[in-house]
Design a protein around this motif. Sequence first.
Motif, short mmCIF file in Angstrom:
data_model
loop_
_atom_site.label_atom_id
_atom_site.label_comp_id
_atom_site.label_asym_id
_atom_site.label_seq_id
_atom_site.Cartn_x
_atom_site.Cartn_y
_atom_site.Cartn_z
N TYR A 223 7.21 -3.41 2.36
CA TYR A 223 6.53 -4.70 2.32
C TYR A 223 5.20 -4.52 1.60
O TYR A 223 4.58 -3.47 1.66
CB TYR A 223 6.25 -5.21 3.74
CG TYR A 223 7.49 -5.57 4.51
CD1 TYR A 223 8.01 -6.85 4.44
CD2 TYR A 223 8.14 -4.63 5.28
CE1 TYR A 223 9.16 -7.18 5.14
CE2 TYR A 223 9.28 -4.94 5.98
CZ TYR A 223 9.79 -6.22 5.90
OH TYR A 223 10.93 -6.54 6.59
N GLU A 224 4.76 -5.60 0.96
CA GLU A 224 3.44 -5.62 0.34
C GLU A 224 2.54 -6.47 1.22
O GLU A 224 2.86 -7.62 1.51
CB GLU A 224 3.52 -6.21 -1.06
CG GLU A 224 2.20 -6.22 -1.78
CD GLU A 224 2.32 -6.81 -3.17
OE1 GLU A 224 1.79 -6.19 -4.10
OE2 GLU A 224 2.92 -7.89 -3.32
N ALA A 225 1.44 -5.89 1.67
CA ALA A 225 0.52 -6.60 2.57
C ALA A 225 -0.88 -6.58 1.97
O ALA A 225 -1.29 -5.59 1.37
CB ALA A 225 0.50 -5.92 3.93
N GLY A 226 -1.58 -7.69 2.14
CA GLY A 226 -2.98 -7.71 1.79
C GLY A 226 -3.76 -6.96 2.85
O GLY A 226 -3.26 -6.69 3.94
N ILE A 227 -4.98 -6.61 2.54
CA ILE A 227 -5.80 -5.87 3.50
C ILE A 227 -7.17 -6.53 3.56
O ILE A 227 -7.74 -6.87 2.53
CB ILE A 227 -5.89 -4.37 3.12
CG1 ILE A 227 -6.68 -3.59 4.14
CG2 ILE A 227 -6.42 -4.18 1.74
CD1 ILE A 227 -6.57 -2.09 3.97
N GLN A 228 -7.66 -6.77 4.77
CA GLN A 228 -8.94 -7.42 4.97
C GLN A 228 -10.04 -6.38 4.87
O GLN A 228 -10.13 -5.49 5.72
CB GLN A 228 -8.95 -8.10 6.34
CG GLN A 228 -10.05 -9.08 6.53
CD GLN A 228 -9.90 -9.81 7.85
OE1 GLN A 228 -9.41 -9.26 8.82
NE2 GLN A 228 -10.33 -11.05 7.87
N LEU A 229 -10.86 -6.49 3.82
CA LEU A 229 -11.88 -5.48 3.55
C LEU A 229 -13.27 -6.10 3.49
O LEU A 229 -13.41 -7.29 3.17
CB LEU A 229 -11.60 -4.80 2.20
CG LEU A 229 -10.31 -4.02 2.07
CD1 LEU A 229 -10.10 -3.60 0.63
CD2 LEU A 229 -10.32 -2.82 2.98
N ALA A 230 -14.27 -5.29 3.77
CA ALA A 230 -15.66 -5.69 3.56
C ALA A 230 -16.02 -5.43 2.10
O ALA A 230 -15.30 -4.71 1.39
CB ALA A 230 -16.57 -4.89 4.49
N GLY A 231 -17.13 -5.97 1.64
CA GLY A 231 -17.52 -5.84 0.24
C GLY A 231 -17.71 -4.41 -0.22
O GLY A 231 -17.28 -4.02 -1.30
N THR A 232 -18.35 -3.59 0.61
CA THR A 232 -18.59 -2.21 0.20
C THR A 232 -17.29 -1.40 0.20
O THR A 232 -17.18 -0.42 -0.53
CB THR A 232 -19.63 -1.53 1.12
OG1 THR A 232 -19.21 -1.66 2.47
CG2 THR A 232 -21.00 -2.16 0.95
#
Length: 160
Positions: free
Chosen positions: A31-40
């Motif tokens: 599966y391809e999943a997005g990942i919730q990241l901070a700016g840095t």
Amino acid sequence: MAKALPQPFDKQKVVAENRRARFDYFVEDRYEAGIQLAGTEVKSLRHGEGSIAESYATAEGDEIWLINSHIPEYSHGNRLNHEPRRPRKLLLKGREIAKLNGAVTRQGLTLVPLSIYFNGAGRAKVELALARGKKVHDKRDTMKERDWKREQQRLLKSRG
């Protein structure tokens, strides 16, 4: 009739790859999943830094979390820099989350991240696999097959 191969994901820039996962697990579905990241975190990944060698994914309620992935602190970040090994939420559709959660609980499969990459639109994505663990004899068979293929290539190269 043979099963059709799945479409490959649009991987423009691979940041981190979990090569050990294909040795330790039988990959059944990807599966391809997005990942919730901070700016840095995004800036650090764009520099090619990050590791998912010891990481895994877990389903908690209606969410999937990436645990123990290492994205080092951004070198030019300030006091708002991120925690390197914090749990990161994976972004999937509700139906996919339910399917993954069911496979993990009923069939005893494992969620293993295979790679972190940027797609064509510049978004950070995680290739997540539903996998079944290999036994020791399966790993030995994999090593034998890999050695035999290497030997075949050597023989073909010397005769060619």
